[in-house]
Write a protein that holds these residues in place. Structure first.
Motif, mmCIF file in Angstrom:
data_model
loop_
_atom_site.group_PDB
_atom_site.id
_atom_site.type_symbol
_atom_site.label_atom_id
_atom_site.label_comp_id
_atom_site.label_asym_id
_atom_site.label_seq_id
_atom_site.Cartn_x
_atom_site.Cartn_y
_atom_site.Cartn_z
ATOM 1 N N ARG A 102 0.917 -1.255 0.084
ATOM 2 C CA ARG A 102 -0.013 0.113 0.057
ATOM 3 C C ARG A 102 0.886 1.198 -0.124
ATOM 4 N N ASP A 103 0.688 2.065 -0.755
ATOM 5 C CA ASP A 103 1.300 3.546 -1.076
ATOM 6 C C ASP A 103 0.319 4.557 -1.573
ATOM 7 N N THR A 104 -0.681 4.916 -0.433
ATOM 8 C CA THR A 104 -1.727 5.748 -0.904
ATOM 9 C C THR A 104 -1.436 7.223 -1.141
ATOM 10 N N GLN A 105 -0.094 7.710 -0.505
ATOM 11 C CA GLN A 105 0.402 9.145 -0.667
ATOM 12 C C GLN A 105 1.539 9.089 -1.634
ATOM 13 N N LYS A 106 1.600 8.041 -2.291
ATOM 14 C CA LYS A 106 2.693 8.102 -3.435
ATOM 15 C C LYS A 106 4.027 8.542 -2.780
ATOM 16 N N ILE A 107 4.407 8.045 -1.603
ATOM 17 C CA ILE A 107 5.746 8.441 -1.276
ATOM 18 C C ILE A 107 7.049 7.491 -1.374
ATOM 19 N N LEU A 108 6.746 6.511 -2.052
ATOM 20 C CA LEU A 108 7.627 5.526 -2.302
ATOM 21 C C LEU A 108 7.816 5.437 -3.882
ATOM 22 N N PRO A 109 9.234 5.390 -4.087
ATOM 23 C CA PRO A 109 10.443 5.159 -3.455
ATOM 24 C C PRO A 109 10.337 6.611 -2.557
ATOM 25 N N LEU A 110 11.273 6.587 -1.417
ATOM 26 C CA LEU A 110 11.462 7.957 -0.700
ATOM 27 C C LEU A 110 12.402 8.575 -1.590
ATOM 28 N N HIS A 111 12.270 10.232 -1.481
ATOM 29 C CA HIS A 111 12.973 10.752 -2.184
ATOM 30 C C HIS A 111 13.779 11.465 -1.075
ATOM 31 N N LEU A 112 14.642 11.421 -0.490
ATOM 32 C CA LEU A 112 15.300 12.060 0.745
ATOM 33 C C LEU A 112 16.735 12.512 0.531
ATOM 34 N N LYS A 113 17.116 13.622 0.735
ATOM 35 C CA LYS A 113 18.339 14.384 0.589
ATOM 36 C C LYS A 113 19.372 13.907 1.510
#
Length: 541
Positions: free
Chosen positions: A374-385
């Motif tokens: 489940r990825d309802t917020q579309k945050i995966l993959p994470l794009h972290l600096k």
């Protein structure tokens, strides 16, 4: 010297003394903590045909093998629970992810090759017989003992992947295999270690599921089948008015009628551990091993040292036919013959290349078994600096001390390697995290619940675990990723989670793979090997 013929094997069994026959049907268990001198006294008395070894060194296994072979008329067969690779027995050796991860990976060739390498590695260290693969079907998400030890909740997937593992293990006669737990775990929601559980399927349902799986395993040539402390009422007329049908391990209808008769299994029938209360509670202790043998079993696993004398007494008193005991020993000897114990052992390839390839396969299975459910917020993959702050909230099944759960130490190390700033909190309560949540760019919630590290009556969460979510402070954070490093059904208990990942295992390779999938370093290619009604569908068929 060539392998023995079946006629020669039967002649050996028929010419054994009663004392030797009674020993050949016993698989005694030894552990690293045991006093070798005490083991020697027992071995000299019961002269076991098999020896089960827990985690210990190859040198100690060799010592015990020689100890038994000095007092037995034929070579002893050394057994171990190698469900996930040599690391199950030998500290520091490779371990495959758990079988449900094999189903998620869904690659028969990879699993078959893993089986080949595991057989080579373990045989080189003195093991001849593995109590694997597990071919249970995880029909019931609340079953506390199968769970990620099962490949799937699909009979076809279990049969397909299970066959591949058997095929690999058996190559060149290096390893005898055991399919378990007949007549099939994964239906009841109780633990067959604790009581006689029930496979409640109808004949038609059983034939098309567990029956189909075991037919496939028999066709593939599995050397033995482990019979469990599970009743199968559909195939049992015997039924106590209070306690119900006997467990399969004490049932002639199951072992002789169904397994030998209907399924035409000609290999060795080994009991599950006879210390388990699921069977030990059903007959007097002195009759336990004898009842198993009388009903059609061949090898008693984890016997009491007194079982040898009790089997012999039953034989002398006519309560156990000598012909039945001879047949049992024939099945044991045939299995020994299949792994070349009566001749020079097959040559095994170079250790260095074998270990390197097996480690690569472990990593490949892990990387192909991480499933974003489940990825309802579309945050995966994470794009972290680089320099982003990540809070790790870790939850365990508290059956084992937290200090033994070091997989999440590795998880934090993997994140730090990538330049993230991390903080890890074990067993956090809502009040502890309320004020610090805004400080972090991302929160990783990591759950380690499984049948492998929690052999209890349930895998359900408790108050200790829900306190992390109390008042829903955590759920207000915009970037929360929940990963289950075990039980794949946690979404049922946390239906409000917006981002949910199943890893199906908790090996170091799984932890590294989960980090890579979550950060987008590798694609998510896994298939759901199980379904959860209303939440996600199985994808492997």
């Amino acid at each position: 010297m060539a392998k023995l013929t079946e006629k020669e094997i039967r002649a050996i069994a028929e010419n054994m003394t009663d004392d030797a026959l009674c020993g050949q049907v016993l698989c005694y268990d030894v552990y690293d903590k045991d006093d070798p001198e005490e083991v020697r006294k027992i071995v000299e008395k019961i002269k076991p045909g098999g020896l089960y070894v827990g985690q210990m060194s190859a040198e100690k296994i060799k010592m015990y093998t020689e100890m038994v072979n000095r007092v037995t008329p034929v070579p002893v067969i050394i057994a171990a629970d190698i469900e996930s690779g040599p690391g199950d027995v030998f500290a520091g050796e490779p371990m495959l992810p758990m079988p449900m991860a094999w189903g998620a990976c869904n690659d028969e060739k990879l699993i078959e090759r893993a089986g080949e390498l595991i057989a080579e590695e373990c045989r080189s260290k003195g093991i001849h017989w593995t109590f694997s693969p597990v071919v249970d079907i995880n029909f019931n998400p609340n079953n506390p003992i199968v769970n990620i030890r099962a490949i799937s909740d699909s009979p076809r997937t279990v049969a397909r992947i299970g066959r591949a593992f058997v095929r690999g293990l058996k190559k060149d006669g290096l390893m005898a295999t055991t399919c378990k737990h007949f007549p099939g775990d994964g239906v009841d929601d109780r633990n067959q270690h604790f009581c006689t559980t029930v496979n409640s399927l109808t004949k038609e349902e059983w034939d098309s599921s567990y029956g189909a799986v075991y037919r496939a395993m028999i066709e593939e040539g599995t050397d033995s089948i482990m019979v469990a402390h599970i009743a199968l009422p559909a195939y049992q007329a015997e039924n106590d008015a209070v306690f119900g049908p006997p467990p399969a391990v004490l049932s002639e209808e199951i072992m002789t009628g169904l397994l030998r008769g209907r399924l035409h299994f000609g290999g060795c029938i080994v009991s599950d551990a006879m210390s388990m209360i699921g069977s030990a509670s059903r007959v007097p202790i002195e009759d336990l091993a004898c009842t198993f043998l009388r009903c059609g079993g061949d090898m008693v696993l984890f016997p009491e040292p007194t079982d040898h004398a009790q089997i012999k007494e039953s034989l002398l008193q006519g309560r156990l036919d000598r012909s039945r005991l001879v047949d049992a020993v024939v099945h044991v000897l045939k299995m020994k013959n299949s792994v070349h114990l009566f001749e020079e052992a097959p040559k095994i390839g170079a250790e260095n290349s074998r270990g390197e390839e097996l480690r690569k396969i472990c990593a490949q299975i892990a990387e192909r078994s991480i499933k974003i459910v489940r990825d309802t917020q579309k945050i995966l993959p994470l794009h972290l600096k680089k320099g982003a702050k990540i809070l790790l909230l870790n939850e365990y099944s508290y059956y084992k001390p937290k200090k033994e759960c070091d997989e999440f130490i590795l998880l934090e190390e993997e994140l730090k390697k990538r330049g993230f700033i991390t903080r890890s909190v074990d067993g956090a309560k809502h009040s502890e995290i309320k004020d610090i949540l805004p400080e972090y760019d991302c929160v990783l919630v990591n759950f380690k619940f499984s049948s492998r590290d929690y052999h209890g009556g349930s895998l359900r969460i408790g108050w200790d675990h829900i306190m992390l979510f109390w008042r829903a402070y955590l759920l207000q954070h915009p970037c929360v990723v929940f990963t289950s490093f075990g039980d794949p059904y946690k979404l049922y208990e946390f239906p409000y989670l917006k981002t949910y990942v199943n890893a199906f295992s908790f090996t170091p390779d799984t932890v590294r793979a989960a980090v890579r999938v979550i950060l987008g370093e590798i694609p998510c290619t896994a298939k759901n090997p199980v379904g959860l009604s209303g939440f996600f569908e199985r994808e492997t068929d």
